[in-house]
Design an enzyme around this catalytic site. Structure first.
Site, PDB file in Angstrom:
ATOM      1  N   LYS A  75      34.795  45.054  36.976  1.00 55.85           N
ATOM      2  CA  LYS A  75      34.448  46.000  38.051  1.00 55.85           C
ATOM      3  C   LYS A  75      35.403  45.859  39.247  1.00 55.85           C
ATOM      4  CE  LYS A  75      30.326  44.257  38.641  1.00 55.85           C
ATOM      5  NZ  LYS A  75      30.410  43.100  37.707  1.00 55.85           N
ATOM      6  N   ARG A 134      22.034  46.194  42.605  1.00 59.48           N
ATOM      7  CA  ARG A 134      21.826  45.203  41.559  1.00 59.48           C
ATOM      8  C   ARG A 134      20.363  45.046  41.196  1.00 59.48           C
ATOM      9  NH1 ARG A 134      26.698  41.938  42.447  1.00 59.48           N
ATOM     10  NH2 ARG A 134      26.793  40.309  40.903  1.00 59.48           N
ATOM     11  N   ARG A 136      39.340  33.328  35.323  1.00 61.20           N
ATOM     12  CA  ARG A 136      39.699  34.100  36.522  1.00 61.20           C
ATOM     13  C   ARG A 136      40.250  33.208  37.640  1.00 61.20           C
ATOM     14  NH1 ARG A 136      35.301  37.963  39.014  1.00 61.20           N
ATOM     15  NH2 ARG A 136      34.052  36.053  38.936  1.00 61.20           N
ATOM     16  N   ARG A 141      36.781  30.750  41.746  1.00 65.28           N
ATOM     17  CA  ARG A 141      35.545  30.966  42.489  1.00 65.28           C
ATOM     18  C   ARG A 141      34.524  29.879  42.166  1.00 65.28           C
ATOM     19  NH1 ARG A 141      33.801  37.241  42.103  1.00 65.28           N
ATOM     20  NH2 ARG A 141      31.799  36.258  41.635  1.00 65.28           N
ATOM     21  N   ARG A 171      24.118  33.613  36.214  1.00 62.53           N
ATOM     22  CA  ARG A 171      24.487  34.961  36.676  1.00 62.53           C
ATOM     23  C   ARG A 171      24.228  35.987  35.574  1.00 62.53           C
ATOM     24  NH1 ARG A 171      30.434  33.975  38.136  1.00 62.53           N
ATOM     25  NH2 ARG A 171      30.502  36.184  38.676  1.00 62.53           N
TER      26      ARG A 171
HETATM   27  P1  AP5 Z   1      36.700  41.069  37.551  1.00 62.96           P
HETATM   28  O1  AP5 Z   1      37.317  42.392  37.789  1.00 62.96           O
HETATM   29  O2  AP5 Z   1      36.825  40.030  38.610  1.00 62.96           O
HETATM   30  O3  AP5 Z   1      35.173  41.259  37.078  1.00 62.96           O
HETATM   31  P2  AP5 Z   1      33.882  41.707  37.889  1.00 62.96           P
HETATM   32  O4  AP5 Z   1      33.126  42.631  37.018  1.00 62.96           O
HETATM   33  O5  AP5 Z   1      34.270  42.182  39.251  1.00 62.96           O
HETATM   34  O6  AP5 Z   1      33.138  40.320  37.936  1.00 62.96           O
HETATM   35  P3  AP5 Z   1      32.424  39.514  39.125  1.00 62.96           P
HETATM   36  O7  AP5 Z   1      32.199  38.118  38.622  1.00 62.96           O
HETATM   37  O8  AP5 Z   1      33.163  39.629  40.429  1.00 62.96           O
HETATM   38  O9  AP5 Z   1      31.087  40.247  39.227  1.00 62.96           O
HETATM   39  P4  AP5 Z   1      29.802  39.739  39.795  1.00 62.96           P
HETATM   40  O10 AP5 Z   1      29.053  41.000  39.824  1.00 62.96           O
HETATM   41  O11 AP5 Z   1      29.137  38.629  39.132  1.00 62.96           O
HETATM   42  O12 AP5 Z   1      30.225  39.045  41.197  1.00 62.96           O
HETATM   43  P5  AP5 Z   1      30.072  39.512  42.694  1.00 62.96           P
HETATM   44  O13 AP5 Z   1      31.240  39.032  43.420  1.00 62.96           O
HETATM   45  O14 AP5 Z   1      29.685  40.948  42.755  1.00 62.96           O
HETATM   46  O15 AP5 Z   1      37.313  40.508  36.178  1.00 62.96           O
HETATM   47  C1  AP5 Z   1      36.961  39.214  35.706  1.00 62.96           C
HETATM   48  C2  AP5 Z   1      38.201  38.574  35.044  1.00 62.96           C
HETATM   49  O16 AP5 Z   1      38.529  39.336  33.876  1.00 62.96           O
HETATM   50  C3  AP5 Z   1      39.454  38.598  35.938  1.00 62.96           C
HETATM   51  O17 AP5 Z   1      40.159  37.389  35.775  1.00 62.96           O
HETATM   52  C4  AP5 Z   1      40.268  39.784  35.416  1.00 62.96           C
HETATM   53  O18 AP5 Z   1      41.668  39.567  35.570  1.00 62.96           O
HETATM   54  C5  AP5 Z   1      39.867  39.828  33.954  1.00 62.96           C
HETATM   55  N1  AP5 Z   1      39.842  41.184  33.399  1.00 62.96           N
HETATM   56  C6  AP5 Z   1      39.399  42.311  34.014  1.00 62.96           C
HETATM   57  N2  AP5 Z   1      39.524  43.377  33.201  1.00 62.96           N
HETATM   58  C7  AP5 Z   1      40.047  42.906  32.034  1.00 62.96           C
HETATM   59  C8  AP5 Z   1      40.420  43.530  30.805  1.00 62.96           C
HETATM   60  N3  AP5 Z   1      40.274  44.856  30.603  1.00 62.96           N
HETATM   61  N4  AP5 Z   1      40.921  42.748  29.818  1.00 62.96           N
HETATM   62  C9  AP5 Z   1      41.071  41.404  30.005  1.00 62.96           C
HETATM   63  N5  AP5 Z   1      40.764  40.758  31.150  1.00 62.96           N
HETATM   64  C10 AP5 Z   1      40.244  41.500  32.164  1.00 62.96           C
HETATM   65  O19 AP5 Z   1      28.763  38.702  43.141  1.00 62.96           O
HETATM   66  C11 AP5 Z   1      28.793  37.300  43.361  1.00 62.96           C
HETATM   67  C12 AP5 Z   1      27.421  36.844  43.853  1.00 62.96           C
HETATM   68  O20 AP5 Z   1      27.106  37.462  45.116  1.00 62.96           O
HETATM   69  C13 AP5 Z   1      26.231  37.218  42.947  1.00 62.96           C
HETATM   70  O21 AP5 Z   1      26.050  36.274  41.905  1.00 62.96           O
HETATM   71  C14 AP5 Z   1      25.077  37.223  43.956  1.00 62.96           C
HETATM   72  O22 AP5 Z   1      24.670  35.921  44.258  1.00 62.96           O
HETATM   73  C15 AP5 Z   1      25.728  37.801  45.197  1.00 62.96           C
HETATM   74  N6  AP5 Z   1      25.607  39.279  45.261  1.00 62.96           N
HETATM   75  C16 AP5 Z   1      26.630  40.190  45.210  1.00 62.96           C
HETATM   76  N7  AP5 Z   1      26.147  41.428  45.280  1.00 62.96           N
HETATM   77  C17 AP5 Z   1      24.800  41.332  45.389  1.00 62.96           C
HETATM   78  C18 AP5 Z   1      23.771  42.285  45.473  1.00 62.96           C
HETATM   79  N8  AP5 Z   1      24.017  43.613  45.455  1.00 62.96           N
HETATM   80  N9  AP5 Z   1      22.494  41.833  45.531  1.00 62.96           N
HETATM   81  C19 AP5 Z   1      22.220  40.500  45.551  1.00 62.96           C
HETATM   82  N10 AP5 Z   1      23.156  39.540  45.465  1.00 62.96           N
HETATM   83  C20 AP5 Z   1      24.447  39.952  45.377  1.00 62.96           C
END
Ligand code: AP5
Length: 233
Positions: free
Chosen positions: A27, A102, A141, A174, A185
């Site tokens: 994403k 979420r 990552r 991270r 997660r």
């Molecule tokens: P990446 O693009 O980083 O993936 P992502 O889907 O963004 O994954 P995240 O881990 O950031 O999502 P998340 O939702 O858990 O974390 P967030 O920061 O929102 O890609 C991942 C890896 O794969 C990278 O290395 C990339 O290079 C590689 N890749 C990408 N595409 C690829 C492809 N096509 N082929 C091969 N490799 C590929 O949330 C973190 C924390 O914050 C949560 O756990 C929670 O505690 C809190 N939080 C955030 N938002 C909320 C909310 N709305 N409500 C409550 N708590 C929240």
């Protein structure tokens, strides 16, 4: 389920996009690319929360232990943060929400914010990737400590080891990309976020995207989906 949105009554020409999908689905990677290409604002609630954690604000101090354990930060905190951010002028042309909503309460509240802002219906893209790939991506990552550019030790290496191609920042892992936290997660996603697929599907705005293609192919597919308002055949 694919939904054709062009010409659908209530769909605003200003773009409100939601990227839905499990941790590691791509994403953030794709939101950065699509936002740059289409001139939209990329809003990642994870990045916003990590910024609070880094600055040790009251919100950050509250969120940190929850994020370190792989749980979800309480709805009221995230909702306040997002509603304030969406009210700023730089969101006026459109935005991509990455990692929000979420939970069902977050989705319902967002509907209300979009309605009040005359945004019409959002376009929701659901990134589908199997769990084995998600775990590999998350453990591999690396993220730029300055600008947040995303790399991967398996699929996207920087030109200079350990340094970001864009701003030279140090690449770090991270805190929540440890295997035990990744499990939490994924569980939180399955219990609290997956129900949003039905929520948006029943509104006719959900489009599915196979995130297992390479990054460039995913970007092209996404641009086509946003342009046409339909999933590729
Ligand atoms: P990446 O693009 O980083 O993936 P992502 O889907 O963004 O994954 P995240 O881990 O950031 O999502 P998340 O939702 O858990 O974390 P967030 O920061 O929102 O890609 C991942 C890896 O794969 C990278 O290395 C990339 O290079 C590689 N890749 C990408 N595409 C690829 C492809 N096509 N082929 C091969 N490799 C590929 O949330 C973190 C924390 O914050 C949560 O756990 C929670 O505690 C809190 N939080 C955030 N938002 C909320 C909310 N709305 N409500 C409550 N708590 C929240």
């Amino acid at each position: 389920m694919a939904a054709a949105l062009n010409g659908t009554p209530g769909v605003s020409p200003r773009r409100a996009l939601i990227f839905l999908g499990p941790p590691g689905a791509g994403k953030g990677t794709q939101a950065k690319r699509i936002a740059r290409t289409l001139g939209l604002l990329h809003l990642s609630t994870g990045d916003m929360l990590r910024d609070h954690v880094g600055r040790e604000t009251p919100l950050g101090l509250l969120a940190r232990p929850i994020m370190d354990d792989g749980g979800l930060v309480p709805d009221e905190i995230v909702l306040g943060m997002v509603a304030e951010r969406l009210g700023r002028p730089d969101c006026a042309n459109g935005f991509i929400l990455d990692g929000f909503p979420r939970t069902l309460p977050q989705a319902r509240e967002l509907d209300e914010v979009l309605r009040k802002g005359s945004w019409g219906k959002p376009l929701v893209v659901n990134f589908v990737v199997d769990e084995e790939d998600l775990i590999r991506r998350l453990t591999g990552r690396r993220t730029c400590s300055i600008g947040g550019e995303i790399y991967n030790i398996y699929d996207r290496l920087p030109k200079v080891a350990g340094r970001c191609d864009v701003d030279g920042g140090e690449l770090i892992q991270r805190a929540d990309d440890r295997p035990d936290v990744i499990r939490e997660r994924l569980d939180a996603y399955n219990v609290k976020t997956k129900p949003l697929e039905d929520y948006y599907s029943s509104q006719g705005v959900l489009m599915e995207l196979s995130g297992v293609l390479n990054m460039d192919a995913v970007t092209l597919t996404l641009l086509e989906m946003v342009e046409t308002g339909a999933s590729p055949a």
